[in-house]
Design a protein around this motif. Structure first.
Motif, PDB file in Angstrom:
ATOM      1  N   LYS A 123      -4.783  -1.942   5.451  1.00 22.04           N
ATOM      2  CA  LYS A 123      -5.113  -1.930   4.035  1.00 22.04           C
ATOM      3  C   LYS A 123      -6.628  -2.068   3.847  1.00 22.04           C
ATOM      4  O   LYS A 123      -7.303  -2.692   4.662  1.00 22.04           O
ATOM      5  CB  LYS A 123      -4.382  -3.072   3.318  1.00 22.04           C
ATOM      6  CG  LYS A 123      -2.854  -2.874   3.343  1.00 22.04           C
ATOM      7  CD  LYS A 123      -2.063  -4.055   2.858  1.00 22.04           C
ATOM      8  CE  LYS A 123      -0.579  -3.782   3.066  1.00 22.04           C
ATOM      9  NZ  LYS A 123       0.279  -4.917   2.671  1.00 22.04           N
ATOM     10  N   GLN A 170      -5.426   5.417  -0.938  1.00 20.83           N
ATOM     11  CA  GLN A 170      -4.659   4.175  -1.069  1.00 20.83           C
ATOM     12  C   GLN A 170      -4.428   3.850  -2.542  1.00 20.83           C
ATOM     13  O   GLN A 170      -5.337   3.891  -3.355  1.00 20.83           O
ATOM     14  CB  GLN A 170      -5.423   3.005  -0.439  1.00 20.83           C
ATOM     15  CG  GLN A 170      -4.867   1.628  -0.830  1.00 20.83           C
ATOM     16  CD  GLN A 170      -5.563   0.484  -0.135  1.00 20.83           C
ATOM     17  OE1 GLN A 170      -5.529   0.396   1.100  1.00 20.83           O
ATOM     18  NE2 GLN A 170      -6.216  -0.401  -0.882  1.00 20.83           N
ATOM     19  N   GLN A 176       0.844  -1.199   0.000  1.00 23.69           N
ATOM     20  CA  GLN A 176       0.000   0.000   0.000  1.00 23.69           C
ATOM     21  C   GLN A 176       0.879   1.249   0.000  1.00 23.69           C
ATOM     22  O   GLN A 176       1.782   1.376   0.821  1.00 23.69           O
ATOM     23  CB  GLN A 176      -0.870   0.000   1.259  1.00 23.69           C
ATOM     24  CG  GLN A 176      -1.762   1.215   1.434  1.00 23.69           C
ATOM     25  CD  GLN A 176      -2.319   1.296   2.843  1.00 23.69           C
ATOM     26  OE1 GLN A 176      -1.568   1.328   3.815  1.00 23.69           O
ATOM     27  NE2 GLN A 176      -3.627   1.295   2.968  1.00 23.69           N
TER      28      GLN A 176
END
Ligand code: 73E
Length: 833
Positions: free
Chosen positions: A606, A176, A169
């Motif tokens: 994430k 993101q 990421q």
């Protein structure tokens, strides 16, 4: 036992040669030899990666010797039952450090590397972690194979050798961005390919019946094509014991002898396409934590690794001179969620079609082998596959599922005559609309044990989604509360705390975590508390430097580090913490001189690439950070950091530096959580709901040493039943109104009043995760946290008691529970074998 000891040593390679010596000189020599003969480098012209490879190969050599001895001892003994831990994910994290700890040669290796002119920390930092998992479920599998080795349980972890693990990421403009994880780029010194143990897996085609030589009616599967599975083994060393198991991950390749040209003369393109199609199966990990993708390739992955593993296990079983139908006496299979649950049908196929075992005998064997762990109650995570897809990819397996289901439903209707609701709910096939295979139902039919991962979760499982199954098979249900390995998450990641504990109570605790209780009296010892505080401060300084490097944000190590790291998901409520941050910011804006406890809010995690709301929450965190971090009125009293690319490597630096652990999921939604345990073991206090393992953590550390807030799972359900109205709560809470208005005003989005609308609208009009209901309770609890923080002695006393009382949450305890309640296996001491 000394005599036995020398017997084992004599039976294998010499003890003090360059590949086994554990002293500094042997290690140095081994490193230089590997550097030259594997990497073609001398110590004077080596790169850091070549050195990392040489050091790791040196360690790997030693692991292989232990693995070899362990497997010889196991395979010499006809009465051992082995565990097969089947999981689509193993989130292993870096290997070098833990292996040095397990082999008990950290100090020797440090010295060896230093004498060669390098630092072990720099070399360890070079390792690219195998991120073959999404989050808690994958990391749990890794902790469990560590603990099985440490508890001397003969076991193999079976999974997929993804070429690309969970994406890396990066954050661009607050959003993101996903980058391919090329973890194998620089080579993997921990694995050995075992092409001689390759197996084939069938796909597609059709089935036909035939009469065997005894005139029995049998079925065979004529596949469209076959895929070869190549096993790659990684040794898994036990902690300060001689046992070493291994993790066996399957890579898919095209089947060599499969010859397209025979019926597709000269169709080179077709042949290449087949090769690509085969290799694609183990190409990439699906990045959806608790969200259903429903992709064809994912079902292929599941069947591929399950079939490879069962064939491998059968080969091992037959090597022991076992009969196919005695498979369950050799193996206990644990299914890590439903991802490998096609194993129930595949084991039946192998026994019935390939070894001609009678159906009823094969069914007894299968049910006695398999157990199933459920990890979530979220409906969107319950796996189901279209029947058509099954028929197309694995037609014979579907036929077997139909047969299992037919026989099972007969049993249900004789046990519960006339209960058609039950029949349709328990059927493996969902026939309410488009037909689906329900993987949890397949697991429940074919497993002798079913467990949840924390007490509350198991209770809810029994009341809610598996209620019918409890009525049918009450004896199958168990709870096994999750645990984490203290070797990685304390000894390796927090050397300062580990040394302080060792000074105080000795060094038995990493293998026997209940020993930590002996720390309790030190909570009242001011000198100890001061040392404890100073260890934490040093850890925070290290993290602060890393935050500066990765994000550019300067944070104050003496501020309270308030941390929430985990996958981004609405049920985990990262945005509830954001609402709190904005409330504090508003208090400062309303009264810039207000007395407020300095805090650094650290987020990490994430979002599934297709999960829009989760990605917007990341953007919100970064946007709030941009404003709060740069507002002169704040005077650096609040900082908000989104730490990019949360993974095992980063986690090991984050947990030890946390003061406050945010475990704020909507009650009833987080099955267990395991980060909650890692924080508390490292001396963070928890602010949390009565959810998952939080309940048991609070029970262990004591109610006074845990900041509890929020609705209970039962209250959440009640509120929903009685027509929950989030807008009403909003209307009646001024602070909440001001917080939401501030977001909607565009203050955090350069005047764009629409950017975060999907979040605020959802909260005001739907709020499925009850942030509005918990907001005022959360804020009040956070105010109490701040008050407590002002009393340093009290805070540290509570934190020390948290560490002292975390023994229950060692994965060693979880594995002992599995051994006793579910697998019925005992430790196998290879020295006494
Ligand atoms: O509460 C956690 C739990 O601690 C749970 O959400 C997680 O498993 C952890 C270990 O028991 C989990 N992950 C998944 N389901 N539950 C999942 C589902 C589909 C794909 C990948 C992961």
């Amino acid at each position: 036992s000394n005599a036995n000891n020398s017997k084992v040593k004599r039976a294998s390679a010499p003890t003090i040669d360059v590949r086994s010596g554990m002293d500094v000189e042997s290690l140095k020599q081994a490193i230089t030899e590997h550097l030259f003969y594997q990497q073609g480098r001398n110590i004077v012209n080596t790169s850091l990666n070549d050195l990392y490879m040489a050091v790791s190969h040196t360690v790997h050599d030693r692991l292989l010797q232990h693995e070899h001895k362990t497997m010889n001892a196991v395979f010499d003994n006809n009465n051992v039952r082995l565990v097969s831990y089947m999981s689509a994910e193993f989130l292993m994290g870096p290997q070098l450090g833990v292996n040095l700890i397990d082999l008990n040669i950290m100090a020797e290796m440090e010295q060896a590397v230093q004498e060669l002119g390098f630092s072990l920390n720099t070399i360890m930092a070079q390792e690219e972690e195998p991120g073959l998992g999404n989050g808690g479920l994958g990391r749990l599998a890794a902790c469990y194979i560590d603990s099985m080795a440490s508890q001397q349980i003969p076991a193999i972890g079976y999974g997929i050798r993804y070429e690309f693990g969970i994406f890396d990421q990066v954050i661009r403009d607050g959003w993101q961005v996903e980058i391919t994880d090329k973890w194998l780029r620089n080579g993997n010194p921990w694995e050995s390919a075992r092409p001689e143990l390759a197996v084939n897996v069938k796909f597609g085609g059709h089935t036909e019946s035939y009469l065997d030589s005894n005139e029995y009616l049998r079925y065979r599967w004529k596949p469209d094509y076959m895929v070869t599975g190549i096993p790659y083994d990684t040794p898994i060393m036990g902690y300060k014991v001689p046992s070493c198991n291994f993790l066996r991950l399957w890579k898919s390749e095209a089947e060599e002898s499969f010859d397209f040209s025979s019926f597709n003369q000269g169709d080179y393109y077709k042949a290449v396409e087949y090769k690509v199609k085969s290799e694609n199966i183990s190409k990439v990990l699906y990045p959806n934590d608790e969200m259903l993708g429903g992709k064809k390739l994912r079902l292929k992955q599941q069947y591929f690794f399950v079939s490879c593993s069962l064939q491998d296990m059968m080969n091992i079983h037959l090597r022991f001179d076992g009969k196919p139908q005695d498979f369950h006496k050799r193996w206990a299979i644990q299914l890590n969620d439903t991802h490998p649950s096609v194993a129930v049908a595949e084991l039946m196929r192998i026994l019935v079609d390939e070894y001609h075992v009678d159906w009823d005998v094969a069914w007894h064997t299968t049910c006695s082998t398999c157990s199933y762990t459920n990890h979530t109650l979220l409906p969107e995570a319950l796996e189901k596959w279209p029947v058509g897809l099954f028929a197309y990819l694995i037609p014979r397996v579907l036929e077997i599922i139909f047969e299992i289901n037919y026989r099972f439903l007969k049993e249900v209707s004789s046990r519960f005559p006339g209960d058609n609701g039950k029949l349709s709910r328990m059927s493996i096939i969902d026939e309410s609309g488009e037909k689906f295979v329900r993987m949890a139902n397949l697991a429940c039919v074919g497993c002798c044990a079913i467990n949840g991962v924390a007490e509350l979760h198991t209770e809810l499982l029994k009341q809610q989604i598996l209620h019918d199954w409890v009525e049918m098979f009450p004896e199958r249900f168990h709870n096994v509360t999750n645990g984490v390995t203290p070797r990685r998450f304390v000894v390796l990641s927090n050397p300062g705390l580990s040394n302080l504990i060792i000074e105080s109570i000795g060094d038995k605790w990493p293998g026997k975590l209940d020993e930590l209780r002996k720390l309790e009296p030190f909570a009242d010892d001011a000198a100890f508390r001061e040392k404890f505080r100073s260890v934490k401060l040093e850890n925070k300084k290290i993290l602060a430097a890393l935050i500066k490097e990765r994000t550019g944000v300067v944070v104050n190590p003496s501020s309270m580090f308030d941390v929430q790291v985990k996958r981004i998901h609405e049920y985990k409520r990262q945005h509830l913490s954001v609402l709190h941050i904005i409330a504090l910011y508003l208090r400062i804006k309303q009264n810039p001189d207000i007395d407020i406890v300095p805090r650094t809010f650290i987020f990490g995690g994430k979002a599934a690439p297709g999960y829009f709301s989760a990605k917007l929450i990341i953007k919100l965190i970064n946007s709030v950070g941009d404003v709060v971090n740069n507002d002169p009125d704040v005077k650096d009293r609040l900082k908000v950091v989104f730490f990019p690319d949360f993974n095992v490597t980063n986690a090991q630096l984050i947990y030890p530096a946390a003061d406050l652990s945010e475990q704020i999921s909507t009650a009833g939604k987080e099955a267990s959580g395991t980060g909650n345990m890692k924080f508390s073991m490292n001396g963070a206090l928890t602010i949390g709901t009565l959810d998952g393992a939080n309940v048991e953590i609070r029970e262990e550390v004591g109610n006074d040493n845990f900041f509890l807030f929020g609705l209970t799972a039962a209250q959440v359900e009640d509120a929903k039943r009685n027509g929950y109205n989030p807008h009403f709560i909003y209307d009646n809470n001024e602070e909440l109104r001001n917080v939401i208005s501030m977001i909607n005003s565009g203050r955090f989005s350069n005047g764009d009043t629409n950017l975060f609308k999907p979040i605020t609208d959802n909260l005001l009009w739907h709020d499925p995760f009850m942030l509005m209901a918990d907001f005022s309770l959360y804020i009040a609890c956070q105010d109490l946290v701040a008050e407590t923080w002002k009393n340093t002695a009290e805070w540290n006393r509570m934190a020390i008691l948290n560490v002292a009382r975390m023994g229950k949450f060692s994965s060693d305890r979880s594995i002992q529970d599995y051994c006793e309640k579910i697998w019925k296996v005992k430790p196998f001491n290879i020295r006494k074998a």
